[in-house]
Design a protein around this motif. Structure first.
Motif, PDB file in Angstrom:
ATOM      1  N   GLY A  62       0.787  -1.217   0.000  1.00 34.04           N
ATOM      2  CA  GLY A  62       0.000   0.000   0.000  1.00 34.04           C
ATOM      3  C   GLY A  62       0.826   1.277   0.000  1.00 34.04           C
ATOM      4  N   PRO A  63       0.173   2.416  -0.303  1.00 37.13           N
ATOM      5  CA  PRO A  63       0.878   3.701  -0.447  1.00 37.13           C
ATOM      6  C   PRO A  63       1.617   4.162   0.802  1.00 37.13           C
ATOM      7  N   GLU A  64       1.018   4.020   1.952  1.00 35.62           N
ATOM      8  CA  GLU A  64       1.642   4.546   3.174  1.00 35.62           C
ATOM      9  C   GLU A  64       2.934   3.813   3.502  1.00 35.62           C
ATOM     10  N   LYS A  65       2.909   2.499   3.458  1.00 37.81           N
ATOM     11  CA  LYS A  65       4.107   1.719   3.761  1.00 37.81           C
ATOM     12  C   LYS A  65       5.153   1.854   2.658  1.00 37.81           C
ATOM     13  N   THR A  66       4.700   2.066   1.431  1.00 34.53           N
ATOM     14  CA  THR A  66       5.650   2.300   0.334  1.00 34.53           C
ATOM     15  C   THR A  66       6.401   3.599   0.566  1.00 34.53           C
ATOM     16  N   LEU A  67       5.686   4.661   0.912  1.00 36.94           N
ATOM     17  CA  LEU A  67       6.317   5.957   1.153  1.00 36.94           C
ATOM     18  C   LEU A  67       7.328   5.869   2.296  1.00 36.94           C
TER      19      LEU A  67
END
Length: 382
Positions: free
Chosen positions: A342-347
């Motif tokens: 997901g986006p949050e963990k990727t960032l």
């Protein structure tokens, strides 16, 4: 009898003061040099900027008039250094050490410097070491009885300094161990200190996923690099000097090639990459192309990470097919992983305020993916 007493007295002095004036007396397995005008650490040979090479002692600077003693901010061997006032991979302003032919491991400790590279035998050995007291290690074959080394340009206008060298003989055979060479940019390259840097490139982290007995990794990537620069400015030259059958060369470029300032079209990029692949194959080694990962924010409305149209990826895939070269599509593979977390963990896997450059954790995940693909490609040691 008097001669024996005198010889014994000299030997006692040498043992007491730990000073070795010559490395010629007997073949050694480890040579340690402490550079600068300060105190010399135990078990090291002290070398000042004014120490000229001569054959009797077997070490020294080729042109000491272009050297300077300087202070450094560390402790022990890092408390002082020498500065190279003349430099360049082809410069003769080198520190020379007479060594029996064979394979050596060289540990380099720099003094205070913003960014500097290490060259030996006329080519780069380590690219862009950063920070005061930076350390790195490389293997080098000695075939002519002498190592010729200098610290050279990483960033113009900064001091290029050397605090210490440790040279360890690994083998009587002057041939490097099986090697994976890596070419790339700031998402691939080394950051210092190597074992604790906040930012990292996946090439820096790759050895964590390998058996040390199978390969050594030589990461020749550098920040801001693009295909023409890697080929023409010395990094490929260094690889071609040593690469051999049984070695691999992983090449990942494209991010900076798309930047207009580098004046490199996609067609030119593809042909330069082709040239590098063919030169490596001509040495009997295997080339592997890799397509760069996307940005942390490359998520679509459906929550899928995709960066298929970034960084000249289409030309990389086409080139791999045309040259029958193995491919690691890190672009697609990393997107699949990023989508799964997901986006949050990727960032969180990228540097703060930066959607392009991975942090240490992110580089580790990319290296893990690369290692998995290398294993699928039949490269042993992972």
């Amino acid at each position: 009898m008097k001669k024996w007493i005198a010889a014994g007295f000299v030997m006692m002095l040498m043992l007491c003061f730990g000073k070795i004036e010559s490395i010629k007396a007997a073949e050694q397995k480890v040579y340690q040099f402490d550079f600068g005008s300060g105190s010399v650490e135990p078990d090291y040979i002290g070398v000042r900027a004014s120490d000229r090479y001569n054959t009797s002692k077997g070490y020294g600077f080729q042109t000491p008039e272009h050297m300077k003693d300087v202070a450094a901010s560390g402790t022990g061997v890092k408390s002082d250094a020498v500065q190279f006032l003349a430099y360049g991979t082809k410069s003769d302003n080198t520190f020379n050490v007479d060594l029996p032919n064979g394979l050596y491991e060289v540990k380099v400790t720099l003094g205070n410097t913003a960014r500097a590279s290490v060259a030996a035998e006329g080519v780069y050995q380590v690219i862009n070491m950063t920070g005061d007291g930076a350390e790195d290690t490389f293997q080098i074959p000695v075939t002519d009885g002498q190592l010729n080394l200098l610290v050279t340009e990483g960033k113009a206008g900064t001091a290029f300094t050397l605090s210490a060298l440790k040279i360890k003989k690994l083998s009587d055979q002057p041939v490097t161990n099986r090697t994976i060479y890596i070419g790339g940019d700031s998402t691939v390259c080394n950051y210092y200190p190597l074992n604790s840097s906040k930012q990292a490139g996946w090439g820096q982290m790759l050895p964590q996923f390998m058996s040390k007995n199978a390969f050594q990794v030589r990461n020749m990537a550098s920040g801001g690099q693009f295909a023409r620069g890697f080929r023409d400015d010395g990094q490929l030259e260094a690889i071609l000097k040593y690469i051999k059958p049984g070695d691999y060369f992983i090449l990942q470029l494209g991010i900076n090639d798309t930047n207009p300032k580098n004046n490199e079209t996609e067609a030119e990029f593809k042909e330069i990459m082709r040239d590098m692949v063919r030169q490596v194959k001509a040495k009997g080694a295997e080339a592997i192309l890799s397509a760069p990962q996307g940005r942390a924010t490359d998520f679509n409305a459906a929550g899928e990470h995709t960066a298929l149209n970034r960084w000249y990826r289409a030309s990389i895939l086409a080139l791999a097919k045309e040259e029958q070269t193995a491919l690691i599509d890190l672009n697609v593979l990393s997107s699949s992983y990023f989508t799964s977390i997901g986006p949050e963990k990727t960032l969180a896997l990228y540097m703060d305020g930066d959607t392009l450059h991975p942090n240490r954790a992110g580089a580790g995940e990319l290296a893990r993916i690369v290692a998995q693909e290398l294993k699928k490609l039949g490269v042993n040691g992972f």
